[in-house]
Design a protein around this motif. Structure first.
Motif, short mmCIF file in Angstrom:
data_model
loop_
_atom_site.label_atom_id
_atom_site.label_comp_id
_atom_site.label_asym_id
_atom_site.label_seq_id
_atom_site.Cartn_x
_atom_site.Cartn_y
_atom_site.Cartn_z
N ASP A 166 10.46 -6.98 3.29
CA ASP A 166 8.57 -7.51 3.00
C ASP A 166 7.86 -5.56 3.50
N VAL A 167 8.64 -5.78 2.34
CA VAL A 167 7.82 -3.69 1.98
C VAL A 167 7.37 -4.26 0.56
N GLY A 168 5.61 -3.77 0.15
CA GLY A 168 5.29 -3.40 -0.85
C GLY A 168 4.64 -2.57 -1.35
N PHE A 169 4.49 -2.22 -2.61
CA PHE A 169 4.53 -1.08 -3.12
C PHE A 169 3.39 -1.07 -3.99
N SER A 170 2.24 -0.25 -3.26
CA SER A 170 1.25 0.31 -4.60
C SER A 170 1.80 0.55 -6.22
N SER A 171 2.72 1.33 -5.89
CA SER A 171 3.61 2.00 -6.88
C SER A 171 4.25 3.12 -6.95
N VAL A 172 5.39 2.19 -8.09
CA VAL A 172 7.34 3.00 -7.73
C VAL A 172 7.02 3.86 -8.95
N VAL A 173 7.39 5.06 -8.61
CA VAL A 173 7.20 6.09 -10.21
C VAL A 173 8.70 6.35 -10.04
N SER A 174 9.68 6.53 -11.20
CA SER A 174 10.82 7.43 -11.14
C SER A 174 10.35 8.15 -12.28
N LEU A 175 10.63 9.60 -11.98
CA LEU A 175 10.48 11.13 -12.59
C LEU A 175 11.44 11.25 -13.87
N GLY A 176 12.59 11.37 -13.75
CA GLY A 176 13.68 11.43 -14.59
C GLY A 176 13.63 12.56 -14.20
N ASN A 188 0.98 -1.43 0.26
CA ASN A 188 0.43 -0.42 -0.10
C ASN A 188 0.33 0.98 -0.41
N LEU A 189 1.59 1.24 0.35
CA LEU A 189 3.12 2.32 -0.41
C LEU A 189 3.03 2.69 -2.19
N ALA A 190 3.94 3.91 -1.75
CA ALA A 190 4.09 4.04 -3.08
C ALA A 190 4.50 5.38 -2.79
N PHE A 191 6.03 4.53 -3.85
CA PHE A 191 7.16 5.62 -4.00
C PHE A 191 7.41 6.11 -5.26
N VAL A 192 7.73 7.53 -5.33
CA VAL A 192 7.97 8.86 -6.43
C VAL A 192 9.30 9.30 -5.73
N SER A 193 9.96 9.33 -6.54
CA SER A 193 11.65 9.19 -6.77
C SER A 193 12.36 10.04 -7.67
N GLN A 194 12.94 11.05 -7.96
CA GLN A 194 13.62 11.56 -8.92
C GLN A 194 14.57 11.11 -9.03
N LEU A 211 8.32 9.63 -0.91
CA LEU A 211 8.69 11.08 -2.02
C LEU A 211 10.33 11.75 -1.50
N TYR A 212 10.58 10.83 -2.57
CA TYR A 212 11.89 11.56 -2.97
C TYR A 212 12.77 12.90 -3.80
N ILE A 213 12.74 13.73 -3.66
CA ILE A 213 12.69 14.94 -3.76
C ILE A 213 14.45 15.99 -4.08
N GLU A 214 14.56 15.91 -5.30
CA GLU A 214 16.03 16.87 -5.29
C GLU A 214 15.35 18.41 -5.65
#
Length: 892
Positions: A179-189, A157-163, A214-217
């Motif tokens: 044992d961590v699961g994701f609903s979405s993993v999005v690499s923004l580029g 149920n975790l969504a991870f969005v990263s630059q 979120l991982y933000i630069e």
């Protein structure tokens, strides 16, 4: 509302992979392999003109050989081929593409030209792009793994969005073993098109997502980012890491404020106002997410610690105090309860030391007593494996106890082999547990911050906070005059005039151009006086030797004039002087010197800062930062966030300051920021506050030319409550109706309004059966972002209680030029003209935002609504895919 425009990106029914390959370890080979191994639930079309079959699947030389509908394109071909591929996608009707390929703007001018060509083609056909130069996207539940990561992800149920694509791969590798699961993993580029704001906008309504990480630069579009971040955080916990916290260099600042406040301060202020938790490390990111996903309901920062070892308890306490947490004071009832169940040698305070021989029952009794104490907001239980300890039994006991209580219960089972089984039990139960006390305390601080920031999120201040309105036109005339003179720094006289226009008390000031004139002015004002150089070129007058205080007679004033002129010529020979300013010496024995400032952040716009003032302001460095607009709640929070707050009460035999006067100044500064887009930097330093009031003794304002905008608050990251849209109307029966934008505190009357609608009216509005609004819908409907949507409600008072009679709302479409509307009127108000009144006001609000088209969908059986649309000049057409729905549209 229709389905989200990013659905083809997140949940495509079919995917074309450009550059699919059999060549081992090529990007195209890994992407296709990942899609096959993840069990993608749609149809795949490998595209490669060199092969008829790839990895056992039919390959296509080009997209034109594919006769079926394709919803998503994944591109892993050389950069120079991408513009033509996007052109082909557009002709084929594809609406979303993931560009994994590198070689665009990140490599310089040649790459930027390619990127522009890609974007031009995409916009011509309405294609949304993820990337370029990204890892790709994952939807584990859907079996979508359109990445070149060597491995998959568990569904969760975790969504991870990263630059950062590299960070994504590290996180995915870590998640597999934790044992961590994701609903979405999005690499923004490179975020050439789709960015954080739009991804967040999708995730907020995504039923698979419960927490967003979120991982933000860096942020490209602050308004979109803040708008979507606030919308998401109202419904789901959002936790982020932001890198680049420290500037590589320093800028030449024109004001104290600009030298004190960096871009990271502004970012931090922004995410606090957005109701978001910010952490510093990836480990903290997932620890905080795990804690928030446990169903805890944090309510404050008062922590109780239960431990079987004194040392770990003290370590945890020290770290809690370092983080600004409060060690809970246990109530008398709790103390008595603990006295009855614990040995006489227990610590008799917090931390609660249950002694080294404590077993599961003692932990249960002590932790339960703390959780039930109203003075406690959360509990940290620490166990060290001692001779009599049974770690697993104690762990199972606390797991059951945690299920019965919504307060945060964190555990720290120290050691390794003797507590290994306990950690397994905690992990299986999805309960946060830690090896050492410090990270456990940090996670509680994040839970506390989440609670505090959610309260900040609820604040929807308007641009003006006082009944006595400021003279905005006079202030603008002062600024316009300076800009016409091609000046960006206001004189002290102009700065004080600007403050006066917003009713901020200032010291009376006059300008002398000779020693004799200075003497006459001083005698008129009354001794003692202060003299300062009057120069547009000098920001810090004291540093230039341009300030002399406490001048008590005419002789001292004459001498001071000569001294100031000589000092400035020596220290700042380049500066132009226009005489010397003279003002009464402010003698306030109980006065505290504070500073209120404004600076302009390149990403988030105007930022307000507050802290200790005086000549040592940079050295002391005490300041808190906040994004406008402000209200009393936000002002109090700002003040309490500084060290200065400690000296505003009774302090060194001085009475407390007039807090209302200080709060008023901060609210007035917020008004200035809202209404004066040209204001870019300001110092009120010192602002002297005592028991009688507040006085701006000195002020410095920097301005810049801002191009006019249809959006009066386009310069702000957070849109103020649009009070200018409030209007009144009277029904034929004499009842007074107020039409106004909806606010968060309207949740109760909004829910009552929907409950009171007939079943038919509810069906006409929502197009499905609904009895009342869910909590999520209620939040979405009442806590809106006025920069991208609007909801106008019609209310009246019945028996001193506000009643909602109708609501009209619009949401701005992704292209930014049109909006989709909805309208519903209480059954008892049908046929009284309220619908037309609300729609007219809504269309006026849409026009004011520069929108060109308003559209909506109406059931064909809703004849009254269709008649209203006809009267208002909307066109009415059948919807091609559903003959039960009419599509209505009006050019604004």
């Amino acid at each position: 509302m229709s389905q989200h425009y990013l659905k083809p990106l997140f949940s495509p029914e079919s995917v074309a992979i450009f550059g699919a390959s059999d060549r081992v370890d090529s990007v195209g080979q890994i992407v296709l392999s990942n899609m096959l191994k993840s069990g993608y639930k749609g149809v795949l079309f490998p595209i490669n003109p060199k092969h008829k079959e790839i990895q056992g699947h039919k390959a296509y030389a080009s997209l034109f050989q594919v006769s079926e509908i394709v919803e998503l394109a994944v591109i892993a071909t050389p950069a120079q081929t991408v513009p033509d591929i996007i052109e082909d996608c557009g002709k084929h009707g594809i609406k979303a593409a993931v560009i994994i390929s590198a070689g665009f703007s990140e490599i310089g001018a040649t790459g930027r030209a390619l990127e522009c060509a890609v974007l031009e083609n995409a916009r011509r056909y309405g294609i949304r792009l993820l990337g370029p130069n990204c890892l790709g996207i994952m939807r584990p539940d859907r079996g979508l793994n359109a990445t070149f990561n060597k491995g998959s992800a568990n569904a969760g149920n975790l969504a991870f969005v990263s630059q950062s694509g590299a960070l994504c791969t590290a996180i995915l590798d870590w998640a597999q073993t934790n044992d961590v699961g994701f609903s979405s993993v999005v690499s923004l580029g490179s975020t050439a098109d789709v960015d954080f704001g739009e991804i967040l906008d999708y995730l907020v309504t995504d039923q698979l997502t419960q927490n967003i990480l979120l991982y933000i630069e860096g942020i490209r579009n602050a308004r979109s980012f803040m708008s979507s971040l606030r919308a998401a955080a109202r419904i789901k916990p959002v936790i982020l890491v932001k890198v680049g916290r420290h500037a590589a260099g320093s800028k030449a600042a024109m004001s104290h404020t600009a030298s004190l406040v960096g871009s990271d301060d502004a970012f931090d202020a922004a995410v606090r106002r957005a109701g978001v938790v910010r952490v510093q490390t990836i480990t903290q990111l997932f620890s905080a997410a795990k804690a928030l996903s446990c169903g805890f309901h944090p309510s404050g920062n008062r922590l109780a610690i239960v431990t079987n070892g004194g040392g770990p308890g003290v370590m945890a306490t020290d770290h809690a105090i370092d983080l600004g947490l409060e060690m809970a004071t246990l109530s008398d009832a709790t103390m008595e309860q603990l006295n009855q169940v614990l040995p006489p040698t227990w610590s008799h305070g917090n931390p609660v030391d249950v002694i080294g021989d404590a077993q599961a029952d003692r932990y249960q009794q002590a932790v339960r007593a703390c959780l039930e104490d109203s003075n406690v907001d959360g509990v940290l239980a620490i166990l060290t494996p001692q001779a009599m300890t049974k770690p697993l039994e104690a762990a199972n006991t606390l797991i059951e106890l945690s299920k019965q209580n919504s307060k945060p219960l964190l555990t720290c089972w120290m050691g390794e082999s003797q507590v290994a089984e306990s950690r397994v039990a905690f992990n299986l139960a999805k309960k946060p547990n830690f090896r050492t006390p410090e990270p456990a305390v940090e996670v509680f601080s994040y839970l506390s911050a989440y609670y505090r920031n959610q309260k900040l999120l609820m604040q929807m201040p308007g641009p003006l906070s006082h009944h006595l309105e400021p003279d905005v036109e006079a202030a603008r005339m002062i600024i316009d005059g300076a800009l016409q003179d091609r000046r960006k720094i206001l004189s002290e006289m102009e700065s004080k005039a600007l403050l006066s226009a917003f009713h901020i008390p200032v010291a009376q000031t006059m300008i002398a151009h000779s020693p004799n004139e200075a003497m006459l002015i001083a005698q008129q004002l009354g001794f003692p006086v202060v003299m300062k150089v009057n120069s547009r070129d000098i920001t810090h007058k004291t540093d230039a030797g341009g300030v002399l205080l406490n001048l008590v007679n005419a002789q001292a004033v004459t001498a001071a004039y000569h001294t100031i002129i000589a000092n400035v010529k020596l220290n700042r020979p380049d500066a132009q002087m226009d005489g010397v300013s003279i003002e009464p010496m402010v003698v306030k024995p109980n006065g505290r010197e504070l500073m209120v400032g404004v600076t302009y952040d390149a990403v988030f716009g105007p930022v307000i800062t507050f802290g200790v003032g005086g000549t040592m302001v940079e050295v002391i460095g005490d300041r808190a930062v906040v994004l406008p607009p402000l209200n009393t709640f936000l002002v109090k929070d700002l003040i309490q966030s500084t060290h200065a707050a400690k000296m505003l009460g009774t302090f060194r035999h001085m009475p407390p300051v007039a807090m209302a006067a200080l709060e008023s100044v901060l609210l007035r500064v917020s008004e200035m920021v809202c209404e004066l887009p040209a204001l870019t930097e300001m110092d009120i330093n010192p602002l002297i506050v005592d028991e009688h009031g507040a006085l701006a003794a000195d002020a410095r304002i920097v301005i810049a030319l801002r191009h006019p905008s249809a959006d009066r608050y386009a310069h702000m990251a957070i849109y103020p409550y649009p009070a200018h849209l409030i209007s009144t109307w009277q029904l034929a029966d004499g009842r007074n109706i107020t039409i106004r934008p909806i606010r968060p505190e309207d949740a109760e009357i909004e829910q009552a309004f929907v409950r009171g609608l007939s079943e038919e009216a509810r069906y006409f509005r929502f197009m499905f059966s609904v009895q009342e609004l869910s909590q999520t819908m209620l939040l979405r409907f009442t806590q809106i972002d006025y920069s991208r949507e609007m909801a106008l409600i019609a209310v009246t008072f019945e028996q001193d209680k506000e009643i909602e009679l109708g609501v009209a709302r619009f949401a701005i479409s992704p292209e930014g030029e049109s909006c989709e509307f909805a309208l519903v009127i209480a059954d008892a108000m049908q046929g009284k003209g309220l619908g037309q009144k609300l729609m007219t006001a809504l269309m006026d609000a849409a026009r004011a935002k520069g929108l060109k088209v308003m559209a909506g969908e109406v059931l064909k059986t809703n004849t009254n609504m269709l008649k209203l649309m006809n009267r208002l000049g909307f066109s009415i057409e059948d919807r091609l895919d559903d003959d039960n729905i009419k599509r209505v549209r009006k050019i604004l």
